[in-house]
Design a protein around this motif. Structure first.
Motif, PDB file in Angstrom:
ATOM      1  N   LYS A 117       0.851  -1.188   0.000  1.00 57.04           N
ATOM      2  CA  LYS A 117       0.000   0.000   0.000  1.00 57.04           C
ATOM      3  C   LYS A 117       0.888   1.241   0.000  1.00 57.04           C
ATOM      4  CE  LYS A 117      -3.723   0.685   0.425  1.00 57.04           C
ATOM      5  NZ  LYS A 117      -4.673   1.054  -0.679  1.00 57.04           N
ATOM      6  N   TYR A 118       0.410   2.277  -0.689  1.00 57.28           N
ATOM      7  CA  TYR A 118       1.218   3.476  -0.853  1.00 57.28           C
ATOM      8  C   TYR A 118       0.600   4.709  -0.209  1.00 57.28           C
ATOM      9  CZ  TYR A 118       3.726   0.473  -4.028  1.00 57.28           C
ATOM     10  OH  TYR A 118       4.452  -0.572  -4.540  1.00 57.28           O
ATOM     11  N   LYS A 119      -0.650   4.578   0.252  1.00 56.69           N
ATOM     12  CA  LYS A 119      -1.250   5.669   1.003  1.00 56.69           C
ATOM     13  C   LYS A 119      -2.238   5.089   2.015  1.00 56.69           C
ATOM     14  CE  LYS A 119      -4.672   6.562  -2.661  1.00 56.69           C
ATOM     15  NZ  LYS A 119      -5.227   7.591  -3.570  1.00 56.69           N
ATOM     16  N   PRO A 120      -2.389   5.763   3.153  1.00 64.40           N
ATOM     17  CA  PRO A 120      -3.254   5.235   4.223  1.00 64.40           C
ATOM     18  C   PRO A 120      -4.727   5.547   3.974  1.00 64.40           C
ATOM     19  CG  PRO A 120      -2.194   7.259   4.947  1.00 64.40           C
ATOM     20  CD  PRO A 120      -1.645   6.962   3.575  1.00 64.40           C
ATOM     21  N   ASP A 121      -5.291   4.918   2.958  1.00 62.25           N
ATOM     22  CA  ASP A 121      -6.696   5.152   2.627  1.00 62.25           C
ATOM     23  C   ASP A 121      -7.588   4.130   3.313  1.00 62.25           C
ATOM     24  OD1 ASP A 121      -6.164   2.839   1.220  1.00 62.25           O
ATOM     25  OD2 ASP A 121      -6.308   3.767  -0.762  1.00 62.25           O
ATOM     26  N   TYR A 122      -8.881   4.170   2.978  1.00 65.04           N
ATOM     27  CA  TYR A 122      -9.820   3.262   3.640  1.00 65.04           C
ATOM     28  C   TYR A 122      -9.523   1.800   3.338  1.00 65.04           C
ATOM     29  CZ  TYR A 122     -12.460   2.313  -0.658  1.00 65.04           C
ATOM     30  OH  TYR A 122     -12.830   1.887  -1.908  1.00 65.04           O
ATOM     31  N   GLN A 123      -8.942   1.528   2.151  1.00 64.34           N
ATOM     32  CA  GLN A 123      -8.584   0.147   1.830  1.00 64.34           C
ATOM     33  C   GLN A 123      -7.535  -0.380   2.806  1.00 64.34           C
ATOM     34  OE1 GLN A 123      -9.651  -2.093  -0.203  1.00 64.34           O
ATOM     35  NE2 GLN A 123     -10.935  -1.014  -1.662  1.00 64.34           N
TER      36      GLN A 123
END
Length: 357
Positions: free
Chosen positions: A34-40
């Motif tokens: 993962k490359y950004k702390p999003d909801y996924q």
């Protein structure tokens, strides 16, 4: 020992690959990049899925309440097989990283064919993928065309084909794409890239394709015209396609299912995760035969149709199974491919009695 799998990306295709790997006892999910702390990322942590992040962004994840399992380079080093499910065009950059780790990689159809040793579709060239290091699973529309045409080639021989593709404008979450109120030539010329891409898998295939984009997020629709090498009858073709779980044969007159929206509703009501339809949805009322010429419409669910091929190809790349039909049986059983066909057949009378206005 299960094959250790890493998935780079958790978008439309990546998250579905993750779910499929988790179902498969032959595979073990090492983690997801993962490359950004999003909801996924939050959802994966909640599900107990290990999340690996870039070294220079670890603090961003931690500050967002996400504790990574490690860095991305650790993930790739640990895996036996890597799925690249990054946004189209990013795979070519990632390939340089994968090569450092010396691991086999499955790329997706958003990448150029040159990224891999071969482009792939199970019913066309499974054996060609055995023990390859880099394989590209072709895009959703190309997968749908090749499933049909390679089976027809095997049964009857294909002289040439025409595919007219009515494409969805965007996946459901892509609220920044259009068109909103237009039918867009995509591309504004003939052929479109789909037929060209199909020939990277099946060089023998004489196919022309054209495409337009319409304002929907649900599915693609394809009109296929095929000139076969020998005369056929409609019942024969339907019997052949009916042998394969990856074809959903829809009798619109009996079921009332005559649109992509009703297809999606069927999948949701049937309990398919995310309403996914892995099958080519062939509307049998549109199947027409004129001597050697075959016409039909088929629906293609762009979010999920390539997932079975992504599972199949792992067995080939790793040399785990040389018989494509055993692999297809395993994958189809794992994902429940073909279950919608059974539902339709047992529910025809009920569906016919409903109001479909």
């Amino acid at each position: 020992m299960p094959v250790k799998v890493a998935v780079n990306g958790s978008g439309t295709i990546g998250k579905r690959i993750v779910d499929s790997v988790l179902l498969n006892k032959d595979f073990k999910l090492v983690g997801v990049a993962k490359y950004k702390p999003d909801y996924q990322a939050y959802l994966m942590i909640e599900k107990g899925i290990p999340v690996f992040v870039p070294r220079d962004r670890a603090g961003e994840f931690i500050n967002s309440g996400i504790e990574p399992s490690g860095y991305i380079d650790y993930l790739f080093e640990e895996a036996d097989l890597i799925y690249d499910a990054s946004p189209g065009g990013k795979g070519v950059l990632n390939k340089k990283i994968y090569e450092k780790h010396g691991k086999p990689v499955v790329f997706q159809g958003g990448e150029d064919p040159e990224i891999a040793e071969i482009s792939y579709s199970t019913f066309c060239n499974y054996s060609d993928a055995i023990n390859k290091k880099n394989v590209r699973v072709v895009s959703c529309n190309t997968t749908g065309m090749l499933r049909l045409l390679c089976i027809l080639e095997k049964e009857y021989g294909v002289k040439k084909a025409l595919a007219v593709i009515i494409r969805r404008a965007a996946d459901p979450k892509e609220d920044n794409r259009g068109p909103v109120n237009s039918i867009l030539l995509d591309p504004p010329e003939i052929p479109s890239h789909h037929g060209v891409d199909a020939r990277t898998v099946a060089p023998w295939l004489n196919i022309t394709s054209a495409a337009v984009v319409v304002p929907t997020t649900l599915m693609h629709m394809q009109f296929i015209e095929v000139e076969l090498k020998s005369p056929v009858k409609k019942d024969e073709v339907l019997e052949v396609l009916g042998r394969y779980r990856r074809f959903l044969l829809i009798d619109s007159a009996r079921t009332g299912i005559d649109s992509t929206s009703k297809l999606m509703e069927l999948a949701r009501d049937a309990g398919r995760m995310r309403g996914d339809i892995y099958e080519n949805s062939v509307f049998i009322d549109t199947v027409k035969i004129e001597d050697t010429r075959l016409y039909l419409f088929q629906g293609i669910h762009q979010e999920s149709i390539v997932i079975p091929e992504n599972m199949d190809v792992a067995y080939a790349i790793l040399g785990l199974e040389h018989d494509q039909y055993r692999v297809v049986e395993k994958t189809d059983s794992l994902l429940g491919v073909g279950s919608l066909e059974k539902l339709i057949k047992t529910s025809r009378h009920r569906l016919k009695g409903e109001n479909h206005e």
